[in-house]
Design an enzyme around this catalytic site. Structure first.
Site, PDB file in Angstrom:
ATOM      1  N   TYR A   1       3.017   4.757   0.660  1.00 42.06           N
ATOM      2  CA  TYR A   1       3.707   5.367   1.805  1.00 42.06           C
ATOM      3  C   TYR A   1       2.694   6.224   2.562  1.00 42.06           C
ATOM      4  O   TYR A   1       1.800   6.822   1.966  1.00 42.06           O
ATOM      5  CB  TYR A   1       4.851   6.248   1.325  1.00 42.06           C
TER       6      TYR A   1
ATOM      7  N   PHE B   1       6.629   2.181  -4.466  1.00 41.25           N
ATOM      8  CA  PHE B   1       8.030   2.395  -4.086  1.00 41.25           C
ATOM      9  C   PHE B   1       8.558   3.792  -4.420  1.00 41.25           C
ATOM     10  O   PHE B   1       9.628   4.174  -3.972  1.00 41.25           O
ATOM     11  CB  PHE B   1       8.965   1.323  -4.693  1.00 41.25           C
TER      12      PHE B   1
ATOM     13  N   HIS C   1      11.169  -8.953   0.378  1.00 36.86           N
ATOM     14  CA  HIS C   1      10.839  -7.524   0.308  1.00 36.86           C
ATOM     15  C   HIS C   1      12.119  -6.712   0.512  1.00 36.86           C
ATOM     16  O   HIS C   1      12.973  -7.082   1.329  1.00 36.86           O
ATOM     17  CB  HIS C   1       9.814  -7.172   1.397  1.00 36.86           C
TER      18      HIS C   1
ATOM     19  N   ASP D   1       0.862  -1.188   0.000  1.00 34.82           N
ATOM     20  CA  ASP D   1       0.000   0.000   0.000  1.00 34.82           C
ATOM     21  C   ASP D   1       0.895   1.234   0.000  1.00 34.82           C
ATOM     22  O   ASP D   1       2.104   1.124   0.193  1.00 34.82           O
ATOM     23  CB  ASP D   1      -1.020  -0.014   1.152  1.00 34.82           C
TER      24      ASP D   1
END
Length: 223
Positions: free
Chosen positions: A66, A77, A186, A64
């Site tokens: 920031y 990202f 991740h 989801d």
């Protein structure tokens, strides 16, 4: 009505009228009125706006957005210029340097990747300030699963880059063996040591695209 402004409008025809999306829309209207929500509502569909369906060469799946001021702008990202590069993206840039020798830029804005055919898609497209996962389970996952399935249906080969458990869980939607799936841990500082480093995702993506006579992605990010 949502207007993306490219071929996604045709591909997603009817999606925004479905009951689940109408419920999600009502929820979002209330959330944007009463709380601080990211990204700005005009940036919600930037991943689709920047990268038309027919031009997708690679998909990077995020979770989801920031959840701090000025960061999220609708591309997973990525942060807006002038905002400090988040730790996950610092690690992505380090892997890019290790893989292709490309030095990290002074900012964390990935619009050039999106313009180059990289669909930077979060599985949930909104979040409350300082509350990660606060819009999970509200309907966005149905919408973004639909996008992944539509991309899977495409005959033209592409690469799916799935980092972390949430992204890897979407593998079951990618059944077309014309596409390449690259997985890793991740890139966050908490998870990168569990199998993110050394994945060579960028060079592998370009090698795959070249094999099908496609223009490789320019991973270099302009200042």
């Amino acid at each position: 009505m949502v207007n993306i402004g490219n071929d996604w409008d045709q591909v997603l025809e009817g999606e925004f009228e479905k009951e689940y999306y109408q419920k999600l829309r009502q929820f979002l209207i209330q959330e944007y009125k009463t709380k601080v929500i990211y990204p700005n509502m005009y940036d919600l569909f930037n991943a689709l706006k920047f990268t038309p369906y027919k031009e997708v060469k690679a998909v990077i799946l995020g979770q989801d957005p920031y959840h701090q001021p000025g960061q999220a702008h609708g591309l997973c990202f990525s942060v807006q210029k002038g905002v400090q590069t988040p730790p996950s993206l610092v690690n992505i840039f380090q892997e890019l340097k290790d893989d292709l020798g490309i030095d990290p830029p002074s900012h964390g804005c990935l619009e050039s990747w999106a313009n180059n055919g990289v669909l930077l898609l979060n599985t949930v497209l909104t979040v409350r300030r300082s509350q990660p996962n606060s819009h999970r389970g509200k309907g966005w996952e149905i919408f973004t699963d639909r996008i992944i399935r539509l991309l899977n249906d495409r005959e033209d080969p592409m690469v799916f880059i799935l980092w972390g458990g949430n992204a890897r869980a979407k593998q079951s939607l990618i059944t077309n063996n014309r596409h390449l799936i690259l997985t890793g841990a991740h890139p966050s500082p908490l998870g990168a040591h569990k199998g993110f480093w050394g994945g060579r995702y960028f060079s592998k993506t370009n090698a795959f695209l070249k094999r099908f006579g496609k223009e490789p992605i320019n991973w270099q990010i302009p200042e």
